[in-house]
Design a protein around this motif. Structure first.
Motif, PDB file in Angstrom:
ATOM      1  N   ASN A 227     -23.558  -5.395   4.380  1.00 21.16           N
ATOM      2  CA  ASN A 227     -22.781  -5.100   3.176  1.00 21.16           C
ATOM      3  C   ASN A 227     -21.595  -4.185   3.494  1.00 21.16           C
ATOM      4  OD1 ASN A 227     -24.559  -6.268   0.911  1.00 21.16           O
ATOM      5  ND2 ASN A 227     -26.005  -5.063   2.113  1.00 21.16           N
ATOM      6  N   HIS A 229     -17.860  -2.646   4.209  1.00 23.65           N
ATOM      7  CA  HIS A 229     -16.641  -2.713   3.399  1.00 23.65           C
ATOM      8  C   HIS A 229     -15.788  -3.899   3.862  1.00 23.65           C
ATOM      9  CE1 HIS A 229     -12.759  -1.535   1.670  1.00 23.65           C
ATOM     10  NE2 HIS A 229     -13.463  -0.773   0.828  1.00 23.65           N
ATOM     11  N   PRO A 230     -15.162  -4.629   2.916  1.00 26.01           N
ATOM     12  CA  PRO A 230     -14.327  -5.786   3.297  1.00 26.01           C
ATOM     13  C   PRO A 230     -13.263  -5.452   4.338  1.00 26.01           C
ATOM     14  CG  PRO A 230     -14.683  -5.756   0.922  1.00 26.01           C
ATOM     15  CD  PRO A 230     -15.278  -4.490   1.470  1.00 26.01           C
ATOM     16  N   LEU A 253     -26.611  -8.526  -0.976  1.00 29.95           N
ATOM     17  CA  LEU A 253     -25.346  -9.078  -0.507  1.00 29.95           C
ATOM     18  C   LEU A 253     -24.638  -9.788  -1.660  1.00 29.95           C
ATOM     19  CD1 LEU A 253     -23.843  -9.259   2.225  1.00 29.95           C
ATOM     20  CD2 LEU A 253     -24.827 -11.522   2.510  1.00 29.95           C
ATOM     21  N   LYS A 256     -18.919 -12.062  -3.062  1.00 33.31           N
ATOM     22  CA  LYS A 256     -17.644 -11.840  -2.380  1.00 33.31           C
ATOM     23  C   LYS A 256     -17.859 -11.383  -0.945  1.00 33.31           C
ATOM     24  CE  LYS A 256     -17.121  -7.104  -4.154  1.00 33.31           C
ATOM     25  NZ  LYS A 256     -16.226  -6.172  -4.879  1.00 33.31           N
ATOM     26  N   ASN A 257     -18.931 -10.633  -0.709  1.00 29.44           N
ATOM     27  CA  ASN A 257     -19.237 -10.212   0.658  1.00 29.44           C
ATOM     28  C   ASN A 257     -19.724 -11.368   1.508  1.00 29.44           C
ATOM     29  OD1 ASN A 257     -18.947  -7.510  -0.543  1.00 29.44           O
ATOM     30  ND2 ASN A 257     -19.870  -6.818   1.385  1.00 29.44           N
ATOM     31  N   LEU A 261     -18.024 -12.047   4.964  1.00 28.76           N
ATOM     32  CA  LEU A 261     -18.857 -12.019   6.168  1.00 28.76           C
ATOM     33  C   LEU A 261     -18.803 -13.357   6.894  1.00 28.76           C
ATOM     34  CD1 LEU A 261     -20.843 -10.352   7.865  1.00 28.76           C
ATOM     35  CD2 LEU A 261     -22.693 -11.183   6.404  1.00 28.76           C
TER      36      LEU A 261
END
Length: 591
Positions: A227, A229-230, A253, A256-257, A261
């Motif tokens: 998880n 940070h983007p 999760l 968007k993650n 990922l």
């Protein structure tokens, strides 16, 4: 009163200038002052001493001012707590191996006794409070029964170490909770390793990633939160990363993650090995790993192993990894449906850990039977139930078998009989010999392996063993410290063999003056030709972890001074376990 013997020589026995310091166990206030220490001291042995944590801290503080390494062995010592405001005096039994004074590094090998009582680590943590440590390396000698004790020890000790730049933790088992705690620390570099496996650096923001990738001492793996940070996931894109470890909670999760990922992982064209350490899975987690070009995948979780709630999604993931060769799963015995996910894979190596009682052996047997390309099978278990698994393995075309067990049992030895394997590795066994309770020994099992060429043993006992005529290489890694009596048992048994084969013997010894006796014992035996006898010493290093240096070449006919660890997991485990004063490495052959 108690006595500590200090020596200004590496060899305590032959030292001409021993220094004796007498401690008053009543602990007067002046005992908190730094104790007198010779500037050239290299070895301290504290045995059965009672002192306060503040005195121990003063000792460590003094040693950290020296410009060389000092080893401090603490055995069965009673350390009293000196925390102000406590209702009662707390005294705990501690046994540990300390090395310090080398570029402000502090290495602690925590023994089994350090974890028998939860308060023990608390008192030891007091002794570290406020020390001028730049690198702290902690190595567990045995698995911790309660992980919370270890995390609490780190949580209370580390904030006071204001100079700490690098933390290196080596454990028997990596859990998501431990990763999460280490992730939260504000330290320049936090490295984590599991014994016998690769090391990794925990990265929690973009700047750390950049430093790791340009470093000349790059870790074998990068460890990040699933998880993350983007921004960090974006920074991973396209990087030259060979090994990656993901940890955390898969069920949290977000959608968007998952997309971020997936995009990040798919861009890592050099990614070869992926470890996933999660508390809980989710369809999104398995989706994010879909279609990667990795060759090695490891799945594990908490102390009980991986509990998969979304078997279909995992099965789809595994089927999509068309280049996968090695699959390692630390399983939970409570999820029989998991075996369906590995059915029909084209993998060459399968490692199964924490098998428990194998209540659902039929489901696993069917899945194993479908792995037609399987060459290597590694299993870690308690003895009950696993002989049935090995019986299933008889129908496979595996050439390499690795077994790690807790205890021994007659059924296990019988299950080995007649297997068509070329390589066998065995570890975790309490005894390799016949005893009063057991009528069967391992000897008939080994002698029946007519195709066996390499045998690797990580043991603490060695008796009554008969080797097959096909054997070419024997590796023996000795658990604990070896004495000359044990060495005699090993070499006398092997020298009686009629076939010719080569032996690699690795063990640790505590005192340097006893090493000559090992060499003499071997030189008196017939049919034994030594080609190497090296003495290694261990020193901590800022960048490389456990560094072994050749201290003395007793016999070096072949001129090879390398460790030759390679992909030998048992050797890596041994190296981690024997971070002690001296290690001897012997190569010899039976003519």
């Amino acid at each position: 009163m108690h006595v500590i013997i200090f020596s200004d020589s590496v060899d305590l026995v032959t030292s001409e200038l021993p220094v004796v310091i007498v401690l008053n166990h009543a602990e007067p206030a002046r005992c908190g002052d730094p104790p007198p220490v010779l500037p050239s001291i290299q070895y301290i042995d504290l045995h059965g001493v009672k002192c306060s944590s503040s005195w121990l801290r003063s000792l460590f503080s003094t040693l950290l001012t020296l410009d060389h390494e000092v080893q401090c062995i603490i055995t069965y010592c009673y350390i009293t707590s000196t925390v102000e405001g406590s209702d009662r005096e707390s005294t705990e039994l501690i046994s540990t191996n300390i090395r310090t004074g080398f570029n402000n590094t502090f290495y602690a090998q925590l023994s089994l006794y350090s974890f028998m009582f939860g308060e023990t680590l608390h008192v030891f943590g007091e002794a570290l409070h406020g020390l001028n440590i730049k690198l702290l390396r902690i190595n567990e000698e045995y698995a911790i029964a309660n992980r919370s004790h270890f995390v609490a020890f780190l949580y209370k000790s580390l904030p006071s170490l204001s100079s700490l730049e690098t933390l290196d933790v080596c454990v028997d088992d990596i859990s998501p909770d431990l990763c999460e705690y280490l992730h939260s620390l504000h330290i320049k570099s936090v490295t984590l390793s599991q014994k016998g496996r690769s090391r990794g650096v925990i990265v929690n923001h973009v700047s750390q990633l950049s430093q790791v990738l340009i470093s000349h001492t790059q870790m074998e793996a990068i460890i990040i939160d699933v998880n993350a940070h983007p921004d960090l996931l974006e920074a991973l894109c396209g990087r030259n990363i060979n090994s990656l470890c993901l940890y955390g909670s898969g069920e949290h999760l977000e959608v968007k993650n998952v997309s971020a990922l997936c995009r990040s992982l798919s861009s890592l064209k050099q990614l070869d090995k992926l470890d996933v350490i999660v508390n809980n899975d989710s369809p999104g987690l398995w989706q994010a790993l879909h279609g990667l070009n990795i060759k090695s995948l490891s799945l594990s979780g908490g102390e009980t192993g991986l509990i998969v709630n979304h078997v279909l999604a995992l099965a789809q993931l595994l089927a999509s990894l068309i280049h996968l060769e090695t699959l390692s799963i630390k399983v939970s015995e409570y999820n029989p449906c998991l075996w369906e996910a590995i059915h029909g894979l084209n993998i060459k190596c399968l490692s199964l850990c924490n098998l428990g009682q194998l209540d659902h052996i039929s489901s696993l047997s069917q899945s194993l039977a479908s792995l037609t390309n399987l060459e290597t099978l590694c299993v870690k278990f308690s003895c009950a139930g696993v002989p049935r698994l090995l019986e299933t393995g008889c129908g496979l075309n595996i050439t390499c078998l690795s077994i790690e067990a807790s205890g021994t049992c007659q059924q296990l030895w019988e299950a080995l009989i007649g297997l068509n394997i070329q390589s066998l590795s065995m570890s975790g066994f309490l005894h390799m010999r016949k005893n009063i309770q057991e009528e069967h020994t391992i000897s008939p099992s080994l002698s029946s392996l007519s195709q066996l060429q390499m045998l690797t043993l990580y043991v603490s006992d060695f008796y009554d063993i008969q080797l097959p005529q096909s054997l070419k290489y024997l590796n023996i890694y000795w658990r604990g410290e070896m004495d000359t009596f044990s060495l005699s048992n090993i070499v006398n048994t092997l020298s009686a063999c009629t076939q010719r084969f080569e032996i690699k013997l690795e063990c640790s010894v505590k005192f340097y003056d006893s090493i000559e006796g090992y060499k003499i014992k071997m030189e008196t035996l017939k049919n034994v030709k030594m080609t190497r006898f090296l003495i290694y010493t261990w020193k901590p290093s800022i960048g490389n972890g456990s560094d072994w240096f050749v201290q003395k070449v007793v016999v070096g006919v072949d001129g090879n001074h390398d460790d030759d660890i390679g992909d030998d997991k048992l050797y890596k485990q041994f190296i981690d376990d024997v971070a002690d004063l001296h290690r001897i490495s012997v190569r010899f052959r039976i003519n």
